[in-house]
Motif scaffolding. Structure first.
Motif, mmCIF file in Angstrom:
data_model
loop_
_atom_site.group_PDB
_atom_site.id
_atom_site.type_symbol
_atom_site.label_atom_id
_atom_site.label_comp_id
_atom_site.label_asym_id
_atom_site.label_seq_id
_atom_site.Cartn_x
_atom_site.Cartn_y
_atom_site.Cartn_z
ATOM 1 N N GLN A 1 42.568 62.542 39.505
ATOM 2 C CA GLN A 1 42.161 61.448 38.759
ATOM 3 C C GLN A 1 41.007 60.611 39.406
ATOM 4 N N THR A 2 39.821 60.304 38.593
ATOM 5 C CA THR A 2 38.752 59.461 39.177
ATOM 6 C C THR A 2 39.133 58.166 38.468
ATOM 7 N N VAL A 3 38.833 56.966 39.120
ATOM 8 C CA VAL A 3 39.120 55.460 38.739
ATOM 9 C C VAL A 3 38.598 55.399 37.369
ATOM 10 N N VAL B 1 41.071 57.231 42.216
ATOM 11 C CA VAL B 1 41.969 56.367 41.722
ATOM 12 C C VAL B 1 43.003 55.736 42.617
ATOM 13 N N VAL B 2 42.982 56.374 44.022
ATOM 14 C CA VAL B 2 43.978 55.586 45.005
ATOM 15 C C VAL B 2 43.277 54.494 45.451
ATOM 16 N N GLU B 3 41.814 54.386 45.188
ATOM 17 C CA GLU B 3 41.266 53.232 45.883
ATOM 18 C C GLU B 3 40.747 52.073 44.710
ATOM 19 N N SER B 4 41.669 52.294 43.377
ATOM 20 C CA SER B 4 41.099 51.503 42.328
ATOM 21 C C SER B 4 41.152 49.865 42.579
ATOM 22 N N GLU B 5 42.208 49.758 43.475
ATOM 23 C CA GLU B 5 42.504 48.061 43.719
ATOM 24 C C GLU B 5 41.084 47.545 44.239
ATOM 25 N N PHE B 6 40.435 48.327 45.394
ATOM 26 C CA PHE B 6 39.440 47.783 46.078
ATOM 27 C C PHE B 6 38.108 48.011 45.077
ATOM 28 N N ILE B 7 38.119 48.892 44.463
ATOM 29 C CA ILE B 7 37.024 49.018 43.581
ATOM 30 C C ILE B 7 36.857 47.889 42.491
ATOM 31 N N SER B 8 38.110 47.626 42.071
ATOM 32 C CA SER B 8 38.302 46.357 40.892
ATOM 33 C C SER B 8 37.540 45.275 41.359
ATOM 34 N N GLN B 9 37.626 44.911 42.748
ATOM 35 C CA GLN B 9 36.900 43.603 43.331
ATOM 36 C C GLN B 9 35.649 43.706 42.954
#
Lengths: 383, 281
Positions: free
Chosen positions: A173-175, A218-226
């Protein structure tokens, strides 16, 4: 004395010995040497830092005093006066009709409006604390490197996942980015606490866009959402053109919707556009295909074609009035365009250039007495 | 006028350190063994005898720098004070692809001295020469670290960039792997907004930019007499660099190998400094 000697004998090799060596020559050899001598550069910096701190303290005291004076002038309790009261008072005392709001008089805490003093952290030898200090934009480049590392990790994880032929689809999945957008340049500057150029900002988002496009991001979604913020409609007052409706979030389906009321000739339409849809139409209970005229269908689809959103939104419209096969699609078209502009602010300009945002003010011209129509005349006949 | 250090045989001030050590090359040793051998470094002396040269001696030194040799402290006169030569061996250098240069057509005339020859149209470095120069540069870097100098790692290679930044951070040193803003060194006070301490030495892990031009930091460092260590490939111009390392600068393997060496040298220098500070206070 010793400095030129070391320079010439060892050339550049022992340049850094200078400070230590001069300390020796001053204090005489044999006396305990002070290795932790603070360099001149550091002293200057510390002096500037102290000066800035005292200036800021003075400004803060002035602001507090000014606040009390203002409270007395306006008849507000000085203990409870807040920034909102100050803004109102300043607007009342210094009425300004300057167009740009930034040009109008303000009274705000000095920490908000005075330029920030660049605070570097040095140790007692004058060594900067940040490892990327000499790039001049350490935080910006640290973020770029972090994105680089994450990109590397995401692609490595995905490659492993493909190799092992795993069935869980998390790594494919992509974010999800719906309903959010990248924070703008100003906010980015504030977040980093560094002044970056537009070019650097573009560079940053090239890197972000690549990371986001990778399968398994998607595994980095937390970082990206910043670095993303929710999309909001352009609620800022507009000087020309109709008001863009507000975006509402449906509590049941959690979809974002925007409702616009528009008029074409004597037809009034209320159009609701919802994102994350499948391209459904509901115009007074009819779908798009119930409109037999190809022209009507083209008119209905027009804003979606311009915004490149066919099949991604649902449109629901109810009309009141005498409109038929021409006026109803035109009214729905206008409402749809306004709804899209509210949901997707970046397509607003495109829609405006296509002439879909502005209201069509044309109306039926009244009939004239002694004439069959608005302009038409009876055929002239000599008696 | 460009000052070019073309020949290793030419006696510059650098050869002061290395003139004696020639034949003491040990056979292949591994890194673990060398770490044990660090204990063999002589204990630092507390009170060094510092002789101050007379004015006439200094005047003489302006034309013949070697005349100042007696005034230089013993540890600086040692060829390999930190026992760094045992870290470097030709087999490992070969495995790290340090010998591979660029195509012959791109060879810079000033890099001919470091070549062994050519194979399949590719320049091949003489790893014995490279080894000598690596030890020289490592000795210098370790001495800088031992005196608390600021070391800045610079590279333009995108593949090894993150590795360089990581290593510099681990060492408590500095890295610059991004776009070089004009005047970063020469106009630092203006650009930073305060007077800052500049790096005491700069290590270039690649000296060419993506446009195959010399890195702008080389000239800036030369203007400010900041000594530089540069990994120079067969197509680069070694001008203005103080300590040269003729080797391949393009593969991640070679960058990793060289970084490992620099890391060990700096660690030894810092350990020495710590020991010295403990003795003094």
């Amino acid at each position: 004395m010793l400095r030129p000697f070391l320079r010439s004998s060892l050339g550049n090799a022992t340049r850094f010995l200078g400070t230590e060596a001069s300390a020796i020559s001053e204090e005489d050899a044999g006396a305990p040497r002070n290795l932790k001598r603070i360099g001149r550069a550091l002293e200057t910096y510390l002096r500037h830092s102290r000066e800035n701190a005292s200036m800021m303290a003075r400004e803060r005291a002035d602001f507090d005093l000014g606040k009390r004076h203002l409270a007395n002038m306006m008849g507000i309790d000085p203990h409870t006066i807040n920034q909102n009261d100050i803004d109102k008072a300043i607007e009342y005392l210094f009425p300004s009709s300057l167009f740009d709001k930034k040009a109008r008089p303000v009274m705000r805490p000095p920490d908000e409006i005075l330029p920030r003093f660049n605070r570097f952290t040095f140790d007692d030898e004058g060594r900067p604390s940040d490892s990327r200090f000499y790039t001049l934009r350490p935080k910006f480049y640290a973020l770029l490197s972090e994105i680089g590392l994450k990109t590397y990790n995401v692609s490595r994880l995905h490659a492993e996942h493909v190799k092992l032929n795993r069935k869980d689809d998390v790594n494919d999945q992509t974010v999800s980015l719906t309903g959010t957008t990248w924070i703008n340049e100003e906010k980015m500057k504030k977040k980093l606490g560094e002044n970056i150029t537009t070019e650097m900002y573009a560079h940053l988002f090239l890197a972000f866009d690549y990371l986001v496009s990778l399968p398994g991001s998607v595994v980095e979604s937390e970082f990206i959402s910043q670095f993303r913020e929710p999309l909001t409609s352009a609620t800022a007052s507009r000087i020309f053109g109709p008001e863009i409706p507000k975006v509402e979030i449906c509590s049941k389906t959690n979809r974002r919707t925007a409702t616009a009321s528009v008029r074409v000739k004597s037809t009034n339409a209320t159009v609701t556009v919802s994102d994350a849809g499948t391209g459904q139409w509901d115009i007074d209970g009819l779908t798009m295909h119930n409109f037999r005229s190809l022209l009507a269908r083209e008119v209905l689809l027009c804003p979606l074609i311009v915004a490149n959103l066919i099949g991604q939104v649902d449109v629901k419209a109810t009309t009141v009035g005498a409109g038929g096969a021409t006026a109803v699609p035109r009214a729905v078209r206008h409402g749809t365009a306004l709804g899209l502009a509210a949901l997707f602010p970046d397509v607003e300009e495109k829609l405006r250039l296509a002439g879909l945002i502005s209201w069509d003010p044309r109306d039926k011209e009244r009939n004239k007495v002694n004439q069959p129509g608005a302009r038409a005349k009876w055929i002239w006949k000599r008696r | 006028m460009r000052r070019v250090f073309t020949s290793p045989a030419f006696p510059s001030h650098r050869s002061l350190f290395l003139s004696r050590q020639k034949a003491t090359t040990s056979a292949s040793n591994t890194l673990q063994q060398h770490q044990q051998s660090t204990s063999s470094i002589p204990a630092p002396s507390i009170h060094r005898d510092i002789k101050v040269p007379s004015i006439s001696a200094l005047e003489k030194a302006s034309t013949q720098s070697t005349s100042l040799k007696p005034y230089v402290s013993e540890e600086l006169q040692a060829d390999d004070y930190f026992n760094l030569e045992s870290l470097v061996n030709v087999k490992e250098m070969f495995d790290a692809r340090l010998h591979l240069g660029h195509k012959i057509g791109t060879l810079n005339d000033n890099m001919k001295w470091a070549l062994y020859g050519e194979r399949l149209g590719i320049c091949i470095f003489d790893l014995d020469v490279t080894k000598k120069f690596i030890v020289r540069a490592l000795n210098f870097v370790a001495h800088v670290a031992a005196r608390g100098g600021i070391i800045l790692f610079v590279t333009t290679n995108r593949e090894s960039m993150l590795n360089v930044e990581k290593t510099a951070k681990e060492l408590g040193e500095y890295s610059h792997c991004r776009r070089w803003q004009e005047g970063t060194l020469t106009n630092s006070a203006q650009l930073v907004g305060a007077t800052i301490r500049l790096p005491d030495t700069i290590i270039f892990l690649s000296t060419l930019t993506s446009l195959n031009e010399p890195h702008p930091a080389i000239i800036e460092a030369a203007k400010l007499t900041i000594p530089t260590v540069g990994v120079v490939d067969s197509n680069t111009d070694p001008a203005y660099l103080t300590y040269l390392i003729p080797a391949n600068d393009d593969t991640p393997q070679s960058a990793e190998y060289l970084l490992r060496l620099f890391k060990e040298a700096i660690t030894r220098g810092k350990a020495y400094r710590k020991k010295q500070q403990q003795l003094e206070f």
